[in-house]
Design a protein around this motif. Structure first.
Motif, mmCIF file in Angstrom:
data_model
loop_
_atom_site.group_PDB
_atom_site.id
_atom_site.type_symbol
_atom_site.label_atom_id
_atom_site.label_comp_id
_atom_site.label_asym_id
_atom_site.label_seq_id
_atom_site.Cartn_x
_atom_site.Cartn_y
_atom_site.Cartn_z
ATOM 1 N N GLU B 213 -11.765 -4.470 2.859
ATOM 2 C CA GLU B 213 -10.769 -3.506 3.360
ATOM 3 C C GLU B 213 -10.904 -3.218 4.855
ATOM 4 O O GLU B 213 -9.988 -2.657 5.451
ATOM 5 N N HIS B 335 2.824 -8.299 -12.793
ATOM 6 C CA HIS B 335 1.656 -7.589 -12.290
ATOM 7 C C HIS B 335 1.173 -8.219 -10.990
ATOM 8 O O HIS B 335 0.839 -7.532 -10.020
ATOM 9 N N LYS B 338 3.348 -7.260 -8.090
ATOM 10 C CA LYS B 338 3.097 -5.874 -7.668
ATOM 11 C C LYS B 338 1.802 -5.802 -6.848
ATOM 12 O O LYS B 338 1.721 -5.118 -5.825
ATOM 13 N N TYR B 339 0.819 -6.537 -7.310
ATOM 14 C CA TYR B 339 -0.469 -6.575 -6.613
ATOM 15 C C TYR B 339 -0.286 -7.138 -5.198
ATOM 16 O O TYR B 339 -0.773 -6.568 -4.213
ATOM 17 N N GLU B 341 2.384 -7.211 -3.454
ATOM 18 C CA GLU B 341 3.161 -6.245 -2.669
ATOM 19 C C GLU B 341 2.219 -5.199 -2.057
ATOM 20 O O GLU B 341 2.335 -4.843 -0.881
ATOM 21 N N GLU B 342 1.268 -4.732 -2.862
ATOM 22 C CA GLU B 342 0.296 -3.752 -2.349
ATOM 23 C C GLU B 342 -0.559 -4.351 -1.239
ATOM 24 O O GLU B 342 -0.864 -3.707 -0.237
ATOM 25 N N MET B 343 -0.932 -5.609 -1.423
ATOM 26 C CA MET B 343 -1.756 -6.281 -0.403
ATOM 27 C C MET B 343 -0.990 -6.408 0.920
ATOM 28 O O MET B 343 -1.534 -6.174 1.994
ATOM 29 N N LYS B 345 1.308 -4.522 2.017
ATOM 30 C CA LYS B 345 1.392 -3.206 2.679
ATOM 31 C C LYS B 345 0.031 -2.785 3.224
ATOM 32 O O LYS B 345 -0.094 -2.353 4.370
ATOM 33 N N THR B 346 -1.006 -2.895 2.395
ATOM 34 C CA THR B 346 -2.342 -2.425 2.805
ATOM 35 C C THR B 346 -2.829 -3.129 4.059
ATOM 36 O O THR B 346 -3.418 -2.520 4.946
#
Lengths: 256, 412
Positions: B213, B335, B338-339, B341-343, B345-346
């Protein structure tokens, strides 16, 4: 004076192509075999161009190279991928949303360009030469027929013979079967052209205005007709379809 | 085109520690085989390593060896030997390169660690098919070769939400293998030792997650290429204090980079996500290419695969079952999207590089329209590079380079 001239050099797998721009005007073009020495092919193109234009090499300020040999040209001032150059070269001729299909010596590309001229995305064929110029060269060899005669032969065909294989080697095996069955040569050649077209239409939905470029298209307009037939609409072809990458490179040089 | 000015890969100082830890890991295994104790268990990379460790086994991970075969490019020479005995060039090239290397009596361990002549012969082999079915065939080959027991867990596929039914099914399989493992190890499972191992594994996972991260920072202090190297302790040493200490050291170094605004890629101008397996034999070439393009591969599904946030020392079997079923590779396409998509953005990602790995369909997610769906929904452009994890015959340097350069030209 010197900075008005921009040379675009597309050093491809089979041929090196050059376009010299003076401002917006194309002053000269050249096409040479790439052979085994990309630098020599590029130099031959440049020398041919300056002779045709009545210039000295020093008169050319920008030399933008593209194609597989783009990094092998010692006198290049910069290098840009052929994806970007084809997009730029085609958009110059068709300034609207277009989908470019480039059939090169060893790879095929589909490039989607927005109405603004920005590139939306692109695809290249997988690591396989099926459907490229190399495939047609193999077919011509197998049929013991000059590459330059393929288009004329395909134009004579009236049937709908097809090749089913993805792979160049398997397609050649199918050719043997067609030969053994006594299939006329024009029908076999057109079947090979249809195979090229199948490899193209399976790469992308090919939406909107389609512009076809590349050496295969330049020398084999029957393939353009077959793509038009497959898509159910007319396909656009620039005046010098083999030189659009070089034109794009020259235009990029003008920007710099 | 890549900048003419040559760039250098910025070295991570903790690498020195990691190299020593990896050497210790392999020497310990080698010594165990030579001395006959402790017992050695082979385990798939996302298998029940904690259970094996808690039962006193030293654990060896054949996928780690597969990656070494790829990175040293030995794989391309060893794969044909496996092909010749009926293992197709179309199946997992970890499997084919590893079995081929064994047949040729070769291992990169011999070149890296003086005195080690061969991979460690196991007392038991344990797989989990959460990665793919090939791991079962892979371990089965060695099991037959050495007449050693092969135990395994059959995992679910295409899982949406992980439910109690899934967890119970996998936990039950873990528990069911305990008697067989006890027979091999000669000792009873100590549940407290398992709890402690799972707790240590969770701590390692949390630190590894924190390491990854750090790449959310702009500029990123770490690249995907760094993470493919520094994930090794999370793979082979999770469940030990050693791995925890290592990631504390690495994390401190990366945090210092963030404080000092030190970029892994000098002049970072684009941030991309890598989806799929690494191309082990071309890691350095690709790292250099992206460096010269001033483009940082900030995150990847692959390195994230050793983050197990469900592990819980208080509930070891069920939490292992959940952690090893929550994996990206086990999940359904909705799933996965969606995962991703989060990556995106993060990590503030500008685009995605999909690797279509010829022999690893399980870790290839661009064959069912996912790239197009993500571009439509999120507006995130992508490219697909055709290649392979280990078999460089499936990879074209020039074509990949052209695609990557063209993608960067498009995004820049």
């Amino acid at each position: 004076m010197a900075d008005r001239f921009s040379l675009g050099l597309d050093v491809g797998a089979s041929a090196a192509k050059a376009v010299l721009l003076e401002g917006e005007v194309v002053r000269a073009r050249s096409i040479q075999r790439s052979g085994a020495d990309f630098a020599a092919a590029a130099t031959a193109c440049r020398d041919d161009i300056v002779t045709k234009a009545g210039l000295a090499t020093g008169d050319i300020e920008h030399v933008v190279t593209t194609g597989y040999g783009r990094r092998s040209v010692p006198f290049a001032t910069s290098a840009v991928t052929e994806i970007t150059c084809h997009a730029r070269g085609c958009y110059a001729g068709f300034p609207r949303a277009i989908t470019i299909v480039d059939i090169g010596g060893q790879d095929n590309k589909v490039i989607v360009v927005e109405a603004s001229g920005d590139r939306r995305n692109f695809k290249m064929n997988r690591k396989c030469a099926a459907g490229t110029g190399a495939f047609l060269e193999e077919i011509a060899n197998s049929l013991d027929t000059p590459l330059s005669s393929l288009n004329g032969l395909a134009a004579q065909a009236t049937g709908d013979v097809k090749l089913g294989s993805f792979c160049t080697v398997f397609a050649k095996t199918e050719l043997l079967k067609l030969i053994a069955e006594g299939t006329p040569l024009p029908e076999i050649v057109k079947a090979a052209f249809r195979s090229v077209v199948m490899r193209i239409v399976e790469m992308d939905p090919l939406e909107g205005d389609i512009v076809m470029t590349g050496g295969v298209v330049a020398y084999n307009p029957v393939i353009v007709d077959l793509v038009s037939e497959a898509l159910g609409r007319k396909v656009l072809v620039p005046d010098h379809p083999q030189c659009t990458g070089a034109l794009g490179a020259a235009l990029i040089g003008q920007d710099r | 085109m890549a900048d003419a000015k040559k760039s250098e890969i910025r070295k991570i100082a903790a690498s020195k520690t990691m190299r020593k830890l990896m050497a210790d890991h392999f020497y310990e295994l080698d010594r165990a085989v030579k001395e006959g104790h402790p017992k050695v268990a082979w385990c798939t990379s996302v298998g029940p390593a904690e259970l094996l460790r808690a039962m006193g086994f030293l654990v060896y991970f054949p996928e780690n060896h597969g990656a070494m075969l790829g990175a040293t490019r030995m794989a391309t020479e060893t794969i044909p030997a496996a092909n010749a005995i009926g293992y197709s060039p179309d199946i997992c090239s970890y499997l084919t390169s590893d079995i081929g290397a064994f047949l040729q009596k070769r291992t990169p361990l011999r070149d890296a660690y003086k005195g080690i002549e061969a991979i460690p012969e196991p007392d038991v082999l344990v797989f989990n098919t959460n990665q793919c079915r090939e791991v079962q065939d892979w371990l089965a080959w060695y099991g037959r070769r050495w007449s050693k027991p092969v135990l395994g867990v059959e995992c679910y596929k295409g899982v949406g939400e992980v439910t109690d039914v899934h967890v119970a099914g996998i936990a039950g399989q873990f528990e069911a293998m305990v008697p067989a493992l006890e027979e091999v190890s000669g000792q009873k499972l100590d549940i407290d030792r398992l709890r402690e191992t799972v707790r240590l594994s969770r701590e390692c996972s949390d630190l590894w997650k924190e390491v990854l991260e750090t790449a959310a920072t702009r500029p990123s202090p770490i690249t995907f290429f760094d993470s493919t190297i520094h994930m090794a302790p999370a793979v082979v040493m999770r469940g030990t204090q050693t791995a925890i200490d290592y990631y504390r050291e690495l994390l401190a170094e990366l945090k210092a980079r963030i404080d000092d605004k030190v970029a892994a890629v000098e002049g970072e101008r684009l941030r991309l996500y890598w989806e799929g397996m690494p191309i082990w034999g071309r890691l350095r070439d690709l790292a250099m290419l992206f460096l010269e393009l001033r483009t940082c591969l900030v995150a990847s599904t692959y390195a994230n695969s050793w983050v197990f946030t469900a592990l819980d020392g208080d509930d070891p079997f069920r939490s292992m079952a959940r952690a090893y079923t929550e994996l990206f590779i086990v999940r359904s396409d909705p799933h996965k999207e969606k995962y991703l998509e989060e990556m995106v953005k993060t990590f503030s990602v500008d685009g995605i590089v999909f690797h279509d790995s010829k022999t690893c369909p399980a870790n290839t997610n661009c064959r069912y329209g996912m790239a197009q769906r993500l571009q439509e929904r999120l507006g995130v452009p992508s490219i697909t590079i055709a290649g392979d994890l280990n078999d460089l015959r499936c990879y074209s340097d020039e074509q990949a380079k052209t695609q990557i350069e063209a993608f960067v030209e498009q995004l820049a």
